[in-house]
Motif scaffolding. Structure first.
Motif, short mmCIF file in Angstrom:
data_model
loop_
_atom_site.label_atom_id
_atom_site.label_comp_id
_atom_site.label_asym_id
_atom_site.label_seq_id
_atom_site.Cartn_x
_atom_site.Cartn_y
_atom_site.Cartn_z
N LEU A 148 -10.64 32.85 -19.43
CA LEU A 148 -9.52 33.53 -18.79
C LEU A 148 -10.04 34.18 -17.52
CD1 LEU A 148 -7.87 35.32 -21.86
CD2 LEU A 148 -7.54 32.98 -21.05
N GLY A 149 -9.15 34.42 -16.56
CA GLY A 149 -9.62 34.94 -15.29
C GLY A 149 -8.79 36.05 -14.70
N LEU A 150 -9.42 36.76 -13.77
CA LEU A 150 -8.75 37.80 -12.99
C LEU A 150 -9.40 37.85 -11.62
CD1 LEU A 150 -7.03 40.45 -12.58
CD2 LEU A 150 -9.04 41.68 -13.42
N ILE A 187 -7.22 33.65 -5.66
CA ILE A 187 -6.57 33.13 -6.86
C ILE A 187 -6.46 31.61 -6.78
CG2 ILE A 187 -4.41 33.06 -8.17
CD1 ILE A 187 -4.01 36.03 -7.38
N VAL A 244 -11.25 28.51 -14.92
CA VAL A 244 -10.43 29.23 -15.90
C VAL A 244 -9.26 28.36 -16.34
CG1 VAL A 244 -11.06 31.49 -14.98
CG2 VAL A 244 -8.99 30.36 -14.17
N TYR A 246 -4.93 32.95 -16.31
CA TYR A 246 -5.35 34.20 -15.69
C TYR A 246 -4.19 35.19 -15.75
CZ TYR A 246 -2.65 32.50 -11.69
OH TYR A 246 -1.64 32.04 -10.89
N PHE A 280 -0.18 31.82 -16.50
CA PHE A 280 -0.52 33.19 -16.10
C PHE A 280 0.42 34.15 -16.80
CE2 PHE A 280 2.99 32.17 -13.36
CZ PHE A 280 3.64 33.37 -13.11
#
Length: 341
Positions: free
Chosen positions: A61-63, A109, A118, A121, A143
């Protein structure tokens, strides 16, 4: 126990077992449960590298986190991340944070998504008419938004707290105690949650024929120092407020320090309600005068966002609801009392 041994034990192909463990919809529920049970009982753990090669999933997962020299560290962000990380660990997902300059966030992003690093996110720190939402909807990766964006149609996946309702209820409580002069120590003015909390206060006051004076509102970082300095400002007004609403218990910590210095007794000379994110090192009941709060756990929100993202990756046809609005709990303690005569 390896995949081949588990296959022989269950009399199922290695492909079927792999697909059952990864939530593929073509595997029947009875078979899936049988495989999951055997995996638990035998201690089988899939080879994550092989699993990623087989499924084409990154298992992450991402940010994208905007960083600038003038930004201060945020205990609230850390608490949310702790909840999210708990769920990632339980599901053997990685969590990827990509720093960026604030003006380059959308580009970052897009880069994160196109890199394949990912599978999903989340977006945080929502602003009014936030352009990141339209961009996120255009990208081919799931997302979830933590919060909402005023001025936009809510046709995107989000998890939010009813900030407006929470601060309307808190203000109603204070009005019922006879208070007529209010102050608001709020979060950054550009952020959606702060705008909604201001709306909630305004709605309650308008219904009672009252208004919130503009010089009794402060917006800024939710820190102890900001709460202290701006509580001193409110106490210095010609007609100082008798009731204060704080966007965080961290702000309240500084505000209470200013009250103590002024020799005022919380709950008698002035009433205060803060929003409680359930921070483990700052419990409202442990203040010298326990704080009345609107409470919603940030750690639980982090857990829920991770659960939703992972569900969207592993079982997209049976995913969680698109939108969730949590109600904050109003907990009355000793920091609120009748307006002073």
């Amino acid at each position: 126990m390896n995949l081949k041994q588990l296959s022989e034990l269950l009399g199922l192909s290695q492909t079927t077992i792999s697909r059952a463990l990864n939530g593929y919809p073509e595997v029947g529920e009875e078979t899936r449960q049988r495989v999951m049970k055997a995996a638990r009982e035998t201690g089988y753990r899939p080879n994550r590298a092989a699993q990623r090669l087989a499924t084409g999933k990154a298992g992450s997962l991402g940010l994208v986190m905007p960083i600038s020299p003038e930004q201060s560290s945020d205990i609230h962000f850390a608490e949310f991340q702790s909840g999210l990380a708990e769920v990632c660990l339980r599901h053997e997902f990685h969590f990827v944070i990509i720093p960026s300059q604030p003006k380059e966030e959308q580009q970052a992003i897009r880069g994160l998504v196109s890199s394949g690093a990912v599978d999903a996110y989340y977006l945080a720190y929502m602003r009014e008419k936030d352009p990141r939402i339209a961009m996120a909807k255009s990208l081919p990766v799931p997302f979830v938004v933590h919060g909402r964006s005023l001025g936009l149609k809510t046709d995107y996946p989000f998890l939010d707290v009813d900030n407006e309702g929470a601060f309307r209820e808190a203000t109603d409580l204070l009005i019922g105690l006879g208070h007529r002069r209010f102050g608001l120590l709020n979060g950054p003015v550009e952020l959606d949650f702060a705008q909604r909390r201001r709306l909630g206060v305004d709605q309650a006051l308008t219904s009672a024929g009252l208004t919130l004076s503009e010089n009794a509102i402060t917006n800024g970082p939710m820190s102890d120092e900001w709460g202290y300095r701006h509580m001193k400002h409110l106490l210095g007004l010609p007609e100082r407020p008798t009731a204060i609403l704080c966007a965080s218990t961290v702000l309240a910590l500084g505000a209470v320090r200013a009250l103590d210095e002024a020799g005022l007794v919380l709950g008698r000379d002035l009433s205060l309600i803060a929003h409680d994110d359930d921070l483990p090192l700052l419990k409202p009941q442990n203040f010298t005068v326990p704080l009345t709060t609107t409470m919603s756990s940030l750690r639980n929100a982090g857990r829920r966002v991770a659960e939703r993202l992972i569900a969207e990756i592993t079982d997209p046809q049976h995913g969680p609801p698109l939108q969730e609005v949590w109600q904050a709990e109003l907990v009355v303690r000793a920091s609120t009392g009748p307006a002073p005569g």
